[in-house]
Design a protein around this motif. Structure first.
Motif, PDB file in Angstrom:
ATOM      1  N   MET A 133      47.821  47.355  48.791  1.00  0.00           N
ATOM      2  CA  MET A 133      47.142  46.100  49.110  1.00  0.00           C
ATOM      3  C   MET A 133      45.784  46.120  48.197  1.00  0.00           C
ATOM      4  SD  MET A 133      47.840  44.938  52.981  1.00  0.00           S
ATOM      5  CE  MET A 133      49.189  44.171  53.288  1.00  0.00           C
ATOM      6  N   TRP A 134      45.062  47.280  48.322  1.00  0.00           N
ATOM      7  CA  TRP A 134      43.705  47.488  48.073  1.00  0.00           C
ATOM      8  C   TRP A 134      43.333  47.414  46.414  1.00  0.00           C
ATOM      9  CZ3 TRP A 134      46.428  51.222  49.889  1.00  0.00           C
ATOM     10  CH2 TRP A 134      46.501  52.357  49.298  1.00  0.00           C
ATOM     11  N   CYS A 135      44.458  47.700  45.512  1.00  0.00           N
ATOM     12  CA  CYS A 135      44.151  47.836  44.157  1.00  0.00           C
ATOM     13  C   CYS A 135      45.310  46.884  43.257  1.00  0.00           C
ATOM     14  CB  CYS A 135      44.406  49.294  43.645  1.00  0.00           C
ATOM     15  SG  CYS A 135      45.834  50.128  44.138  1.00  0.00           S
ATOM     16  N   THR A 136      45.918  45.962  43.849  1.00  0.00           N
ATOM     17  CA  THR A 136      46.837  44.867  43.103  1.00  0.00           C
ATOM     18  C   THR A 136      46.392  43.633  43.254  1.00  0.00           C
ATOM     19  OG1 THR A 136      48.099  44.765  45.158  1.00  0.00           O
ATOM     20  CG2 THR A 136      48.701  46.401  43.566  1.00  0.00           C
ATOM     21  N   ALA A 137      46.684  42.745  42.076  1.00  0.00           N
ATOM     22  CA  ALA A 137      46.016  41.175  42.377  1.00  0.00           C
ATOM     23  C   ALA A 137      46.629  40.605  43.459  1.00  0.00           C
ATOM     24  CB  ALA A 137      46.401  40.614  41.047  1.00  0.00           C
ATOM     25  N   THR A 138      47.884  40.976  43.889  1.00  0.00           N
ATOM     26  CA  THR A 138      48.745  40.464  45.070  1.00  0.00           C
ATOM     27  C   THR A 138      48.053  40.755  46.492  1.00  0.00           C
ATOM     28  OG1 THR A 138      50.356  41.979  45.128  1.00  0.00           O
ATOM     29  CG2 THR A 138      50.867  39.976  43.718  1.00  0.00           C
ATOM     30  N   GLY A 139      47.832  42.019  46.533  1.00  0.00           N
ATOM     31  CA  GLY A 139      47.185  42.643  47.794  1.00  0.00           C
ATOM     32  C   GLY A 139      45.745  42.123  48.138  1.00  0.00           C
ATOM     33  N   LYS A 140      45.027  42.184  46.843  1.00  0.00           N
ATOM     34  CA  LYS A 140      43.710  41.950  46.942  1.00  0.00           C
ATOM     35  C   LYS A 140      43.459  40.221  47.410  1.00  0.00           C
ATOM     36  CE  LYS A 140      42.028  43.535  43.142  1.00  0.00           C
ATOM     37  NZ  LYS A 140      41.093  44.005  42.205  1.00  0.00           N
ATOM     38  N   LYS A 162      42.976  56.685  45.296  1.00  0.00           N
ATOM     39  CA  LYS A 162      42.691  56.329  44.041  1.00  0.00           C
ATOM     40  C   LYS A 162      43.776  56.445  42.892  1.00  0.00           C
ATOM     41  CE  LYS A 162      38.690  56.794  40.779  1.00  0.00           C
ATOM     42  NZ  LYS A 162      38.071  55.553  41.333  1.00  0.00           N
ATOM     43  N   TYR A 163      44.345  55.375  42.595  1.00  0.00           N
ATOM     44  CA  TYR A 163      45.357  55.439  41.504  1.00  0.00           C
ATOM     45  C   TYR A 163      45.022  55.663  40.046  1.00  0.00           C
ATOM     46  CZ  TYR A 163      48.803  54.014  45.221  1.00  0.00           C
ATOM     47  OH  TYR A 163      49.530  54.270  46.352  1.00  0.00           O
ATOM     48  N   THR A 164      44.030  55.011  39.675  1.00  0.00           N
ATOM     49  CA  THR A 164      43.496  54.950  38.642  1.00  0.00           C
ATOM     50  C   THR A 164      41.820  55.116  38.291  1.00  0.00           C
ATOM     51  OG1 THR A 164      43.005  52.529  37.914  1.00  0.00           O
ATOM     52  CG2 THR A 164      45.021  53.345  37.655  1.00  0.00           C
ATOM     53  N   GLY A 196      47.052  50.873  32.131  1.00  0.00           N
ATOM     54  CA  GLY A 196      47.941  50.103  31.083  1.00  0.00           C
ATOM     55  C   GLY A 196      48.499  48.702  31.492  1.00  0.00           C
ATOM     56  N   THR A 197      47.851  48.437  32.497  1.00  0.00           N
ATOM     57  CA  THR A 197      48.772  47.199  32.778  1.00  0.00           C
ATOM     58  C   THR A 197      47.687  46.062  33.868  1.00  0.00           C
ATOM     59  OG1 THR A 197      50.609  48.310  33.825  1.00  0.00           O
ATOM     60  CG2 THR A 197      50.247  46.046  34.697  1.00  0.00           C
ATOM     61  N   PHE A 198      47.511  44.870  33.180  1.00  0.00           N
ATOM     62  CA  PHE A 198      46.764  43.765  33.970  1.00  0.00           C
ATOM     63  C   PHE A 198      47.770  42.784  35.013  1.00  0.00           C
ATOM     64  CE2 PHE A 198      44.313  44.151  29.963  1.00  0.00           C
ATOM     65  CZ  PHE A 198      43.112  44.808  30.350  1.00  0.00           C
ATOM     66  N   SER A 199      47.091  42.312  35.798  1.00  0.00           N
ATOM     67  CA  SER A 199      47.796  41.407  36.758  1.00  0.00           C
ATOM     68  C   SER A 199      46.944  40.343  37.190  1.00  0.00           C
ATOM     69  CB  SER A 199      48.442  42.047  37.897  1.00  0.00           C
ATOM     70  OG  SER A 199      49.245  41.107  38.816  1.00  0.00           O
ATOM     71  N   VAL A 200      47.513  38.992  37.339  1.00  0.00           N
ATOM     72  CA  VAL A 200      46.598  37.890  37.999  1.00  0.00           C
ATOM     73  C   VAL A 200      47.692  37.276  38.913  1.00  0.00           C
ATOM     74  CG1 VAL A 200      45.790  35.671  37.470  1.00  0.00           C
ATOM     75  CG2 VAL A 200      45.146  37.472  35.937  1.00  0.00           C
ATOM     76  N   SER A 201      47.146  36.845  40.237  1.00  0.00           N
ATOM     77  CA  SER A 201      47.799  36.079  41.007  1.00  0.00           C
ATOM     78  C   SER A 201      47.120  34.961  41.788  1.00  0.00           C
ATOM     79  CB  SER A 201      48.226  37.294  42.094  1.00  0.00           C
ATOM     80  OG  SER A 201      47.055  37.476  42.926  1.00  0.00           O
ATOM     81  N   VAL A 202      47.886  34.018  42.285  1.00  0.00           N
ATOM     82  CA  VAL A 202      47.264  32.922  43.049  1.00  0.00           C
ATOM     83  C   VAL A 202      48.150  32.736  44.256  1.00  0.00           C
ATOM     84  CG1 VAL A 202      46.601  31.733  41.024  1.00  0.00           C
ATOM     85  CG2 VAL A 202      48.918  31.360  41.946  1.00  0.00           C
ATOM     86  N   PRO A 203      47.615  31.910  45.408  1.00  0.00           N
ATOM     87  CA  PRO A 203      48.331  32.014  46.694  1.00  0.00           C
ATOM     88  C   PRO A 203      49.340  31.158  46.499  1.00  0.00           C
ATOM     89  CG  PRO A 203      46.250  31.035  46.852  1.00  0.00           C
ATOM     90  CD  PRO A 203      46.225  31.592  45.400  1.00  0.00           C
TER      91      PRO A 203
END
Length: 255
Positions: A133-140, A162-164, A196-203
Motif C-alpha cells: 500500500m505505501w509505495c504504489t499509486a493505488t495503495g497511497k 524499502k523496495y527502491t 523503471g515503472t511509473f503509475s498514476v491512479s484515481v478513485p
C-alpha cells in the motif's frame, strides 16, 4: 408493529457496520437500528465468533474477514467483471498503456482487473496479484482517503519495506505525501515499488462518494515520463465514472 426476525437484525448490523465511515460502538448500533442493548450485544458476539464482524482496539465494531471476502467475490461477479474489462479496454486504446483496478485487501492492494498494452515493454501484474500500500499509486490513494486515526493505525501495521531508492519509509514524509494526494485525489508511484515503472491512479467511489477502488495506468520509464502519464488523469476520471455507474446499476438490481 410486525416482529423483526433475528436474521433481519443480523443483516442490518452487518450492513450498518459495512457502510459506516468509522467503527460503531454497540450503543450506536443499538440506537441506529432500534435494537435493545442486550440483543445487540448477543448478536454482535455471534457475528464476531463467526468472523462477520470484528472489534477494533477502541471497542468499535468493524467488518470481519468473511464480509471482506464476500465483498471481493461480489465485486468479481462475471457480468460486472466483464463490463469493467470493456471500460478498461477503451481506456487502454486512449492511453496506449496498461490499465487496471486494485482494491484494498488484507493490508495489500489486490488487482481485480487489468488490460495490458500492446506495446512491447510491459509490466506484468496479473489479476490476483497483490502489491504493497505505501509505495504504489493505488495503495497511497487508498491510504489518503482514510480518516487520520485509521490511517495512523494502518501505517503502524504496515511493514514499510524499502523496495527502491524512491520508496518512502519515513512515516512523517509518507503522511505529508498522503495529505497531498488527498487534496488532488490522484495517486502517484514514482519508481517506488518497481524500478523503471511509473503509475498514476484515481478513485472509484460509491453513491456517497466513499472510496471503493483505485483505477490506475502504469508504464515503463523508458517510454513515458511521470508528467506525461499524469496527462491521462482526465481519461482515468471518465473511466472511473463509467465504472461507478456500473456500481449504481448493481445497487438498483439488488434493491
Amino acid at each position: 408493529m410486525p416482529k423483526v426476525s433475528s436474521i433481519t437484525r443480523v443483516l442490518e448490523i452487518v450492513e450498518a457496520v459495512s457502510y459506516a465511515v468509522k467503527p460503531l460502538s454497540p450503543l450506536e448500533l443499538s440506537q441506529e437500528l432500534d435494537i435493545p442493548k442486550p440483543t445487540i450485544h448477543r448478536l454482535i458476539q455471534t457475528l464476531v465468533e463467526e468472523g462477520f464482524v470484528g472489534v477494533d482496539i477502541g471497542g468499535g465494531i468493524i467488518p470481519g474477514k468473511r464480509v471482506r471476502n464476500l465483498s471481493i467475490e461480489l465485486w468479481q461477479q462475471r457480468q460486472f467483471f466483464d463490463e469493467r474489462q470493456l471500460i478498461l479496454q477503451e481506456l487502454v486504446k486512449h492511453t496506449k498503456e496498461s490499465c487496471g483496478i486494485a482494491v484494498p485487501y488484507q493490508m495489500s492492494m489486490l488487482y481485480t482487473n487489468r488490460v495490458q498494452t500492446k506495446l512491447p515493454i510491459q509490466i506484468y501484474l496479473p489479476v490476483g496479484s497483490k502489491s504493497p500500500m505505501w509505495c504504489t499509486a493505488t495503495g497511497k490513494l487508498y491510504l489518503s482517503q482514510l480518516s487520520a486515526p485509521k490511517r495512523a493505525k494502518m501505517l503502524r501495521q504496515l511493514s514499510l519495506d524499502k523496495y527502491t531508492n524512491n520508496t518512502l519509509t519515513d512515516i512523517d514524509k509518507l503522511n505529508a505525501e498522503l495529505d497531498a494526494i488527498a487534496e488532488t485525489a490522484v495517486g502517484m508511484d514514482n519508481e517506488e515499488f518497481i524500478p523503471g515503472t511509473f503509475s498514476v491512479s484515481v478513485p472509484i467511489l460509491d453513491r456517497k462518494s466513499r472510496y471503493v477502488a483505485s483505477l490506475f495506468v502504469n508504464a515503463p520509464t523508458t517510454r513515458v515520463s511521470l508528467e506525461e502519464l499524469l496527462t491521462h488523469v482526465p481519461k482515468l476520471r471518465i473511466a472511473a465514472q463509467e465504472i461507478q455507474t456500473l456500481l449504481y446499476e448493481l445497487d438498483e438490481v439488488q434493491a
